[in-house]
Design a protein around this motif. Structure first.
Motif, PDB file in Angstrom:
ATOM      1  N   PHE A  32       0.875  -1.177   0.000  1.00 27.17           N
ATOM      2  CA  PHE A  32       0.000   0.000   0.000  1.00 27.17           C
ATOM      3  C   PHE A  32       0.906   1.218   0.000  1.00 27.17           C
ATOM      4  CE2 PHE A  32      -2.404   3.508   1.598  1.00 27.17           C
ATOM      5  CZ  PHE A  32      -3.735   3.271   1.301  1.00 27.17           C
ATOM      6  N   THR A  33       0.719   2.123  -0.966  1.00 27.45           N
ATOM      7  CA  THR A  33       1.615   3.263  -1.130  1.00 27.45           C
ATOM      8  C   THR A  33       0.815   4.538  -1.332  1.00 27.45           C
ATOM      9  OG1 THR A  33       3.236   1.818  -2.211  1.00 27.45           O
ATOM     10  CG2 THR A  33       3.550   4.194  -2.466  1.00 27.45           C
ATOM     11  N   TRP A  34       1.194   5.592  -0.610  1.00 27.44           N
ATOM     12  CA  TRP A  34       0.643   6.918  -0.865  1.00 27.44           C
ATOM     13  C   TRP A  34       1.440   7.590  -1.982  1.00 27.44           C
ATOM     14  CZ3 TRP A  34      -3.815   8.094   1.252  1.00 27.44           C
ATOM     15  CH2 TRP A  34      -4.171   7.576   2.509  1.00 27.44           C
ATOM     16  N   LEU A  35       0.755   8.347  -2.838  1.00 25.16           N
ATOM     17  CA  LEU A  35       1.393   9.194  -3.835  1.00 25.16           C
ATOM     18  C   LEU A  35       1.052  10.630  -3.467  1.00 25.16           C
ATOM     19  CD1 LEU A  35       2.977   9.614  -6.446  1.00 25.16           C
ATOM     20  CD2 LEU A  35       0.842   9.255  -7.712  1.00 25.16           C
ATOM     21  N   LEU A  36       2.041  11.365  -2.996  1.00 24.12           N
ATOM     22  CA  LEU A  36       1.820  12.677  -2.405  1.00 24.12           C
ATOM     23  C   LEU A  36       2.383  13.789  -3.286  1.00 24.12           C
ATOM     24  CD1 LEU A  36       2.898  11.795   1.252  1.00 24.12           C
ATOM     25  CD2 LEU A  36       0.628  11.583   0.208  1.00 24.12           C
ATOM     26  N   GLY A  37       1.897  14.995  -3.031  1.00 22.14           N
ATOM     27  CA  GLY A  37       2.383  16.156  -3.760  1.00 22.14           C
ATOM     28  C   GLY A  37       1.253  17.137  -4.000  1.00 22.14           C
ATOM     29  N   ALA A 163      -5.820   4.633  -7.287  1.00 22.89           N
ATOM     30  CA  ALA A 163      -6.862   5.575  -6.874  1.00 22.89           C
ATOM     31  C   ALA A 163      -6.333   7.002  -6.970  1.00 22.89           C
ATOM     32  CB  ALA A 163      -7.325   5.269  -5.450  1.00 22.89           C
ATOM     33  N   ASP A 164      -6.982   7.819  -7.787  1.00 24.15           N
ATOM     34  CA  ASP A 164      -6.536   9.191  -8.035  1.00 24.15           C
ATOM     35  C   ASP A 164      -7.387  10.170  -7.229  1.00 24.15           C
ATOM     36  OD1 ASP A 164      -5.400  11.466  -9.001  1.00 24.15           O
ATOM     37  OD2 ASP A 164      -5.972  11.159 -11.092  1.00 24.15           O
ATOM     38  N   GLU A 165      -6.836  10.684  -6.143  1.00 23.49           N
ATOM     39  CA  GLU A 165      -7.526  11.636  -5.264  1.00 23.49           C
ATOM     40  C   GLU A 165      -8.936  11.138  -4.913  1.00 23.49           C
ATOM     41  OE1 GLU A 165      -6.227  14.215  -3.876  1.00 23.49           O
ATOM     42  OE2 GLU A 165      -4.602  14.975  -5.121  1.00 23.49           O
ATOM     43  N   PRO A 166      -9.063   9.909  -4.389  1.00 29.88           N
ATOM     44  CA  PRO A 166     -10.408   9.356  -4.171  1.00 29.88           C
ATOM     45  C   PRO A 166     -11.187  10.047  -3.065  1.00 29.88           C
ATOM     46  CG  PRO A 166      -8.763   7.950  -3.160  1.00 29.88           C
ATOM     47  CD  PRO A 166      -8.010   8.987  -3.950  1.00 29.88           C
ATOM     48  N   THR A 167     -10.527  10.873  -2.249  1.00 29.10           N
ATOM     49  CA  THR A 167     -11.229  11.553  -1.163  1.00 29.10           C
ATOM     50  C   THR A 167     -11.304  13.058  -1.377  1.00 29.10           C
ATOM     51  OG1 THR A 167      -9.200  11.857   0.144  1.00 29.10           O
ATOM     52  CG2 THR A 167     -10.408   9.793   0.456  1.00 29.10           C
ATOM     53  N   GLY A 168     -10.858  13.529  -2.530  1.00 23.90           N
ATOM     54  CA  GLY A 168     -10.746  14.968  -2.757  1.00 23.90           C
ATOM     55  C   GLY A 168     -12.056  15.724  -2.654  1.00 23.90           C
ATOM     56  N   VAL A 192      -1.983  -1.547  -3.833  1.00 25.03           N
ATOM     57  CA  VAL A 192      -2.796  -0.328  -3.859  1.00 25.03           C
ATOM     58  C   VAL A 192      -1.880   0.891  -3.845  1.00 25.03           C
ATOM     59  CG1 VAL A 192      -4.578   1.021  -2.682  1.00 25.03           C
ATOM     60  CG2 VAL A 192      -4.659  -1.490  -2.615  1.00 25.03           C
ATOM     61  N   ILE A 193      -2.160   1.859  -4.732  1.00 23.14           N
ATOM     62  CA  ILE A 193      -1.488   3.158  -4.684  1.00 23.14           C
ATOM     63  C   ILE A 193      -2.555   4.243  -4.713  1.00 23.14           C
ATOM     64  CG2 ILE A 193      -1.060   3.116  -7.195  1.00 23.14           C
ATOM     65  CD1 ILE A 193       1.495   4.845  -6.518  1.00 23.14           C
ATOM     66  N   VAL A 194      -2.461   5.180  -3.782  1.00 22.76           N
ATOM     67  CA  VAL A 194      -3.485   6.209  -3.604  1.00 22.76           C
ATOM     68  C   VAL A 194      -2.841   7.588  -3.694  1.00 22.76           C
ATOM     69  CG1 VAL A 194      -5.278   7.117  -2.077  1.00 22.76           C
ATOM     70  CG2 VAL A 194      -4.757   4.658  -2.070  1.00 22.76           C
ATOM     71  N   ALA A 195      -3.270   8.380  -4.668  1.00 25.88           N
ATOM     72  CA  ALA A 195      -2.795   9.755  -4.803  1.00 25.88           C
ATOM     73  C   ALA A 195      -3.635  10.682  -3.939  1.00 25.88           C
ATOM     74  CB  ALA A 195      -2.861  10.202  -6.256  1.00 25.88           C
ATOM     75  N   THR A 196      -2.984  11.585  -3.237  1.00 23.40           N
ATOM     76  CA  THR A 196      -3.700  12.575  -2.440  1.00 23.40           C
ATOM     77  C   THR A 196      -2.821  13.802  -2.246  1.00 23.40           C
ATOM     78  OG1 THR A 196      -4.854  13.000  -0.342  1.00 23.40           O
ATOM     79  CG2 THR A 196      -2.900  11.600  -0.238  1.00 23.40           C
ATOM     80  N   HIS A 197      -3.466  14.973  -2.144  1.00 25.31           N
ATOM     81  CA  HIS A 197      -2.729  16.168  -1.752  1.00 25.31           C
ATOM     82  C   HIS A 197      -2.913  16.442  -0.265  1.00 25.31           C
ATOM     83  CE1 HIS A 197      -6.758  17.776  -2.959  1.00 25.31           C
ATOM     84  NE2 HIS A 197      -6.609  18.412  -1.817  1.00 25.31           N
ATOM     85  N   SER A 198      -3.669  15.562   0.420  1.00 25.09           N
ATOM     86  CA  SER A 198      -3.872  15.700   1.855  1.00 25.09           C
ATOM     87  C   SER A 198      -2.599  15.317   2.605  1.00 25.09           C
ATOM     88  CB  SER A 198      -5.020  14.795   2.314  1.00 25.09           C
ATOM     89  OG  SER A 198      -5.066  14.707   3.730  1.00 25.09           O
ATOM     90  N   GLU A 199      -2.232  16.106   3.566  1.00 31.64           N
ATOM     91  CA  GLU A 199      -1.110  15.762   4.442  1.00 31.64           C
ATOM     92  C   GLU A 199      -1.593  15.030   5.681  1.00 31.64           C
ATOM     93  OE1 GLU A 199       2.059  16.060   3.765  1.00 31.64           O
ATOM     94  OE2 GLU A 199       1.729  17.096   1.862  1.00 31.64           O
TER      95      GLU A 199
END
Length: 221
Positions: A32-37, A163-168, A192-199
């Motif tokens: 499981f990996t976060w994709l941040l930025g 998952a691309d910003e699934p909680t945005g 699973v890889i999940v992109a988010t701009h949330s810190e």
């Protein structure tokens, strides 16, 4: 499971600018990996390379054991069927019920009706939408639509879930529910890889992370 080696991406309309540059990383099977930025860092572009909607301009992308650049066209449908994608804007078909939206990947694969019905009912129960199976997407709340999009992405039991910003677009409670479902898929063995701009989410749900800034990988840990 996924390996990027010196990967760069330049859009034809970008007038020579690189959307991604010099990416080197690997995702282990079952991780499981976060994709941040921040917005504009290149997170969506990276995920599009990963779920095969784009090809890299340079470097090597390997997904589920396949070298994407060398994969013949006939090999793409089978590989894509092993990848689930959750989009930020849901991309549900408005003229189909919740059941039929979730069933779409199985119908495309030609799954028999009895098995399809059982699998879709099971996945709708899992995301808490079985009682909304007959509802149109427009009748669902934003959180329900995102959970339906997740159900559609995982109904065929993909090996890789992107998952691309699934909680945005969700409130805090709905965001937590979606992340809990994604983590449950990870516990069941999906990468699973999940992109988010949330810190905040990566702090609340610790996991390895990739961090992008201006199309470059600045942290992998």
């Amino acid at each position: 499971m996924v390996r990027f080696s010196r990967v760069g991406l330049r859009y034809p309309e970008g007038r020579g600018a690189w959307a991604l540059s010099g990416l080197d990383f690997m995702l282990e099977p079952g991780s499981f990996t976060w994709l941040l930025g921040p917005s504009g860092a290149g997170k969506s572009s990276l995920l599009r390379l990963m779920h095969l909607s784009l090809r890299a301009t340079e470097g090597e992308v390997q997904v589920l054991g396949a070298d994407v650049a060398r994969l013949p066209r006939r090999g793409f449908p089978g590989l894509r069927r092993r990848i689930g994608v959750v989009f930020q804007d849901y991309r549900l078909l408005p003229h189909l019920s919740a059941f039929e939206n979730a069933a779409l990947p199985l119908r495309i694969q030609g799954v028999a009706e009895a098995r399809l019905t059982a699998d879709v009912r099971e996945i709708l129960r899992w995301v808490g939408l079985l009682d909304r199976a007959d509802a149109a997407p427009a009748a669902l709340s934003g959180g329900e639509q995102q959970r339906l999009a997740l159900a559609r992405a995982v109904v065929s039991r993909p090996a890789l879930l992107v998952a691309d910003e699934p909680t945005g677009n969700l409130d805090e409670a709905q965001a937590r529910r979606v992340i809990t479902l994604l983590r449950e898929m990870h516990r069941l063995g999906t990468t699973v890889i999940v992109a988010t701009h949330s810190e905040a989410l990566p702090v609340e749900y610790p996991a390895p992370a990739l961090r992008l800034e201006a199309g470059r990988l600045v942290d992998h840990g």
